[in-house]
Structures are given as C-alpha cells and as structure tokens.
Design an enzyme around this catalytic site. Sequence first.
Site, PDB file in Angstrom:
ATOM      1  N   GLU A 218       0.813  -1.220   0.000  1.00  0.00           N
ATOM      2  CA  GLU A 218       0.000   0.000   0.000  1.00  0.00           C
ATOM      3  C   GLU A 218       0.846   1.270   0.000  1.00  0.00           C
ATOM      4  OE1 GLU A 218      -2.877  -0.370   3.122  1.00  0.00           O
ATOM      5  OE2 GLU A 218      -3.641  -2.260   2.340  1.00  0.00           O
ATOM      6  N   LYS A 356     -15.936  -1.220   2.685  1.00  0.00           N
ATOM      7  CA  LYS A 356     -15.202  -1.814   1.558  1.00  0.00           C
ATOM      8  C   LYS A 356     -16.231  -2.464   0.641  1.00  0.00           C
ATOM      9  CE  LYS A 356     -10.879  -3.003   3.975  1.00  0.00           C
ATOM     10  NZ  LYS A 356     -10.176  -4.099   4.687  1.00  0.00           N
TER      11      LYS A 356
END
EC number: 4.2.1.11
Length: 446
Positions: A218, A356
């Site tokens: 990330e 999400k």
Amino acid sequence: MAHVITRINAREILDSRGNPTVEVDLETNLGIFRAAVPSGASTGIYEALELRDNDKSRYLGKGVQKAIKNINEIIAPKLIGMNCTEQKKIDNLMVEELDGSKNEWGWSKSKLGANAILAISMAVCRAGAAPNKVSLYKYLAQLAGKKSDQMVLPVPCLNVINGGSHAGNKLSFQEFMIVPVGAPSFKEALRYGAEVYHTLKSEIKKKYGIDATNVGDEGGFAPNILNANEALDLLVTAIKSAGYEGKVKIAMDVAASEFYNSENKTYDLDFKTPNNDKSLVKTGAQLVDLYIDLVKKYPIVSIEDPFDQDDWENYAKLTAAIGKDVQIVGDDLLVTNPTRITKALEKNACNALLLKVNQIGSITEAIEACLLSQKNNWGVMVSHRSGETEDVFIADLVVALRTGQIKTGAPCRSERNAKYNQLLRIEESLGNNAVFAGEKFRLQLN
C-alpha cells in the site's frame, strides 16, 4: 428514451500485487463503461465470497476465469435490455435471483462470486450516471438519497508504516496512518500527508538504513520495527519535523484477527516469530489497557479492528472506555454487512464502519450499510484493499456518501494516488461547493 444495456464483456486483469482480478466493460447507447474490482490480503471470514479458480497450474490457483465465465454466460444474458439507471433492480437481480446463496449474515455471493457481481454493479453505476448527465459522485449521491449541492471532501488516512500481514517485519499491528485533520482543504491535506511521508522516509533511512525505505503493498514503509510504540514515536517525530504538530493526527489498523488464538482467547503480539517465548501474548483485557495507554501517549484519533472479528465483548469494553475521544472502527468485525452492523449496534461494540465495497459485493448493499451506520451516528471510513487497480470508483463514492474520511494507502504507488488524484479533481470541479471534513471527520456532515 430508455438507456438499455446492450453488451457486457468481462476479462481477467492484474491487480497491484500481480494477482488476477475481474474487469468489466458494459455498453449502452451512450458508450462503454468500465469497472475493475480490488481484493484484500487480510480478509475477514464473514466477507462475501471472492471466487477464485483454485487451479494451481495457473496463477498459483488465483485465476478468476470462473468469475469471468459467470459474468459472460450467466449474468450478462439476463442484464441485456435492462435500463442502466435501475441500479437497485439490477443489483437485486444479480444478488438474490441469479446467485441466491445465503448464510447467517445474508447474501453470500458464493455461487457467482462477489468479484463478478461487484464489477457489474460498479459498471452499471457509471453507465447510470451518463443519461443523467452528472458526474459519478453526484449520481451516487442521488442513489443514496444524499444532497448534492454542497459536497464533503474526506480527510485522507495515509498508511505510511506497515506491519502485520502486509509486511515482513516483526510489527504485529498492520497499519499506522497519518490523518491531516488540521488542513483547510483536501488539496492541502494531501500536501501535508506527502510532506510528512517524505520526512518519515528520511527518518527511517537515518535510523534503519536505506533498505528500510522499500515500500509495501500500500506504499507504506516496513522498517524492522518491533512494537507499536516504536512506530508511533517515528510518526510523531516525522509530523513534528515536517512542521505539522497538532495538525496531523494518527490512526491505526491493528487487524487483530490475524494474531488471535481462538482456543485460549489470547492475542500474540509476536506472532511473526516462530516458536516465540510467548512473553508478548495478551488477554483481551490487557489489550484494552494497552490501547488506552497508547491513546494517552500519542495523538491517536482512530483504531480499526483492535480485536478479533468475534470478540464482541472486548470491542464493547474499549468503545465504552475511549469511544468518546477515539473512533473504534469495525472492518473484519462488520465486513460492510448490514446484519453484522445491526448486531454491533445492539452490543455497542464500535462506533464506526470501514466501508469496503468488495466485502459485501454490490453498490446497493454498500450504500445500505453506510446509511444504516450514519443513521446511528457512527463514523464511516471508505477504504481500498491491498490488492488494488487503477479504478477510482471509491473516490467518487466517499464524496457521494459524505463520510468525511477515506483510506487508500500512502501517497505513493499509482493505484493509490489514482484515488487521491481523483479527489483533487473533484474538489477543484466543486469549487465553493466543496466542504473539507477536517476535524469533523467523525461527525455526520449531512
């Protein structure tokens, strides 16, 4: 004039980790609309099913040809001729009729795959915005019943130090994020974040050597840090050195399910050391005390997944102890599932949802999860996954839902910055109609 779906084509593409994922092209008389879905590394056991091929001779079993086949042969023929503006109708058809699989928490998508259904759901959203002649974020706001005159730009939660399942160091907690709440706009918040990120890189290089500045999935750094205090001290130093003390706060994603022992109900903070001496094994109560101490010592404003996804009791204890001052976010606990959210509300287990879209598998259900959380005065943080694509859908979604906060990685790696750059464009296009959430990121900005 009805704007009907005329063609749907799915393909296998690669995500940011080099694993296959699903991309869909959906065609109407107004053009071709594309969407690609992400995938997670630390996945909650209650998430909707991400369908993989499990054919070890191809992509080590991670291919998604089954999901592609389900789209092209089962879903597409049923959707051809449907109006692309009927989002809820299309999502319900896919989830309830074409798939129809259920578990105790609702629709599980285990027949067709959440990755197949979501790719189409996202593409339908993009197609639906076109006949309305509005941007995707304004169309999503309409779908959610939100006002779209003044829009809320989120505070970015930038993941800059990695541990847990995302990194090869000893650090048990998965993410340490910087949160520029003191900025006057999203554009400035991103600048604050980028400057702290580069300052942190220099600090890490100085202390741990140049190898320690390699980045993870990330975009964050994974130096050989042993514990949370060491990571937090680094962040405090970087924030101060960059000149943003008081303006940039800290958030953590513990991802505690990754180091929970369900047999004896303990948490091993040294879980990445094989055959360790168990000196860092904690009970839930000891972990509560650890978080309380960290919050006293550091400018922490948000803690995600502090306990295992079934440890409702300790979630409730921590929320009761520090929930007024600190956001307690459910990710693996809630998996963007309205039924799990309802249970958490009954137990006062947390006070914020991590949203999400691929955990639940359709945009209609994701919006429902968000609205349920907001109705009960929870915070909502829209989130990426560790396996991302260049698709920027969640940037539009966070503005549409007015949640005031997003996490989509460090200000590094193009699949992360794609989302932040889209938010810069949205803020610019809104002009005076853009409000930056800032210090109020936890509040209902409705």
